[in-house]
Design an enzyme around this catalytic site. Structure first.
Site, mmCIF file in Angstrom:
data_model
loop_
_atom_site.group_PDB
_atom_site.id
_atom_site.type_symbol
_atom_site.label_atom_id
_atom_site.label_comp_id
_atom_site.label_asym_id
_atom_site.label_seq_id
_atom_site.Cartn_x
_atom_site.Cartn_y
_atom_site.Cartn_z
ATOM 1 N N HIS A 69 0.795 -1.227 0.126
ATOM 2 C CA HIS A 69 -0.023 0.137 0.145
ATOM 3 C C HIS A 69 0.778 1.102 0.111
ATOM 4 C CE1 HIS A 69 0.971 0.598 4.295
ATOM 5 N NE2 HIS A 69 0.852 -0.215 4.243
ATOM 6 N N ASP B 138 -1.251 -19.052 13.422
ATOM 7 C CA ASP B 138 -0.077 -19.560 13.799
ATOM 8 C C ASP B 138 0.067 -19.447 15.087
ATOM 9 O OD1 ASP B 138 3.002 -19.981 14.504
ATOM 10 O OD2 ASP B 138 3.170 -20.685 12.479
ATOM 11 N N SER C 56 3.330 -5.003 7.477
ATOM 12 C CA SER C 56 3.032 -4.868 5.624
ATOM 13 C C SER C 56 3.651 -4.652 5.016
ATOM 14 C CB SER C 56 2.223 -3.097 5.434
ATOM 15 O OG SER C 56 1.516 -3.275 6.852
#
Length: 440
Positions: free
Chosen positions: A262, A389, A404
């Site tokens: 992004h 997990d 990110s």
């Protein structure tokens, strides 16, 4: 008797209307399952999109003559027909004979493909591009990001106390938040210090600001005033750089990289920053603030701002991520694995993994892809993910800021990158398709 007849007719009308509405909604759902555009690899096949009863009802055929086309085929059995084959790129445009499963394109080209329900109800026509499948080195390591804005970014305007004790705001209703000041009286400015200097030497005369606003270059006249210290000021809050920590997504074999998934937005304006370049540095995660419901976590780290820790140059800040070129390709990829990239229609719901570093070592952590949005309006929210997990959940609570760009791996291919976290459920977040990241 007439009342009963009218009642039965009314019930039948409602029933027919409900069936029509249900059918219409069903068709819309099927249309949304088909991507507007599609990329396929040379010698590859178009995958089955529906994985349901509808596979037996969906017909795939060429849209028109005069262009390279997809061979006309029909799904008959979900188990025995894995996908629709791509016709040879050099086949005659008027050819309409069916091609056997497994036929493929030998050279890149553009095609059109039409989907219909039972061959009667048109669903969607898709533009298909046959292109070589790329391979990239998967990232997963933390990076330090330093960006320089393209001009001096206006964050806000503020009041100034003049020498006579009165307050005023010289820039109010003249400059706007999100403007990029390029020059003052024709003199280029790239830093806030340069802007302050140009305003200060105006002597109280009007200054002309050349400003970039919404992609247009405009000129604004502004009258600086003297503050309590006798200095000329304009009452503008500005910024000319930003920095932070994220995760490297991939390095291409030619040395170009992509990260974050992004764009980097200004914290005050909320707009993606226009940048004139930047630098990528090595970074270390030193602590983790665990994510909780209503409060996203964060990777806290240190960025090594020195030439010896420089990774590369940042050239682009776009909605799909940040991009640039690395400085030392052999050294950076020596401990990274090369993965084929997946086309977005090849990504499936189910088990997958992300590569990230939260404790000094880059490793795989298990996730589940819960939902796929092939035609989503927000390009970096193409997938909904859930961290499964136990080790990662214990360390971070799920997805946290700084993750990110973490690459998503499924079936031995890199399929995308993590982009956002759900504030109310840090175990879940969004991802972008790697296909979209590569299209920057």
């Amino acid at each position: 008797m007439n009342v009963r007849r009218r009642y039965r007719r009314f019930v039948c009308f409602l029933l027919v209307l409900s069936v029509i509405a249900l059918g219409y909604c069903g068709v819309q759902v099927l249309r949304n399952e088909i991507p507007d555009q599609m990329q396929v690899s040379e010698n590859g096949e178009l995958p089955v999109l529906f994985h349901s009863f509808f596979d037996k009802a969906i017909k795939t055929e060429k849209r028109s003559a005069g262009k390279k086309t997809i061979a006309q085929t029909e799904h008959t059995d979900e188990a025995s027909v894995p996908g629709t084959a791509v016709s040879r790129a050099n086949a005659p445009a008027e050819a309409s004979a069916d091609m056997s499963a497994g036929a493929s394109a030998d050279t890149p080209g553009e095609y059109t493909l039409s989907y219909s329900l039972f061959g009667k109800v048109p669903l969607k026509t898709v533009d298909v591009t046959v292109t070589p499948r790329k391979s990239v080195y998967a990232g997963g390591t933390p990076i330090g990001i330093y960006l320089k804005t393209d001009g001096v970014l206006v964050v806000d305007t503020g009041t100034i106390t003049r020498m006579d004790g009165k307050e005023c705001c010289p820039a109010e209703n003249i400059v706007k938040s999100g403007d990029y000041i390029q020059s003052v009286n024709g003199e280029e400015v790239t830093t806030k210090e340069e802007l302050i200097e140009c305003i200060g030497k105006s002597g109280g005369s009007d200054v002309i600001l050349d400003v970039e606003r919404g992609g247009e270059r405009i000129s604004l006249r502004l009258h600086p005033v003297q503050d309590e210290k006798g200095e000329y000021r304009a009452g503008i809050w500005v910024r000319n750089d930003t920095q932070g920590i994220g995760t490297l997504t991939y390095i291409d074999e030619d040395g170009s990289f992509g990260a974050l998934g992004h764009g980097i937005s200004d914290i005050d304006t909320g707009e993606i920053l226009d940048v004139r370049g930047g630098t990528l540095y090595d970074a270390d995660v030193i602590s983790v603030i665990k994510g909780q419901q209503g409060s996203p976590g964060e990777l806290s780290g240190v960025i090594h701002y020195s030439e010896g820790y420089k990774i590369g140059e940042i050239e682009t800040n776009s909605k799909n991520g940040i991009y640039g070129t690395v400085s030392n390709l052999p050294g950076l990829v020596q401990d990274k694995d090369l993965y084929e990239t997946a086309h977005k229609q090849e990504v499936k719901t189910g088990e997958a993994a992300i590569l990230c570093s939260v404790d000094g070592a880059c490793r795989e952590y298990q996730i589940e892809i819960k939902e796929i949005r092939l035609n989503g309006k927000e390009i970096n929210k193409g997938m909904i993910l859930e961290v499964t997990d136990p080790e990662l959940l214990e360390k971070t609570g799920g997805i946290v800021q700084g993750m990110s760009g973490s690459p998503i791996i499924q079936n031995g291919r890199i399929v995308g990158a993590v982009t956002h976290v759900f504030v109310n459920d840090p175990t879940k977040g969004y991802g972008i398709f790697i296909e979209n990241m590569l299209e920057h």
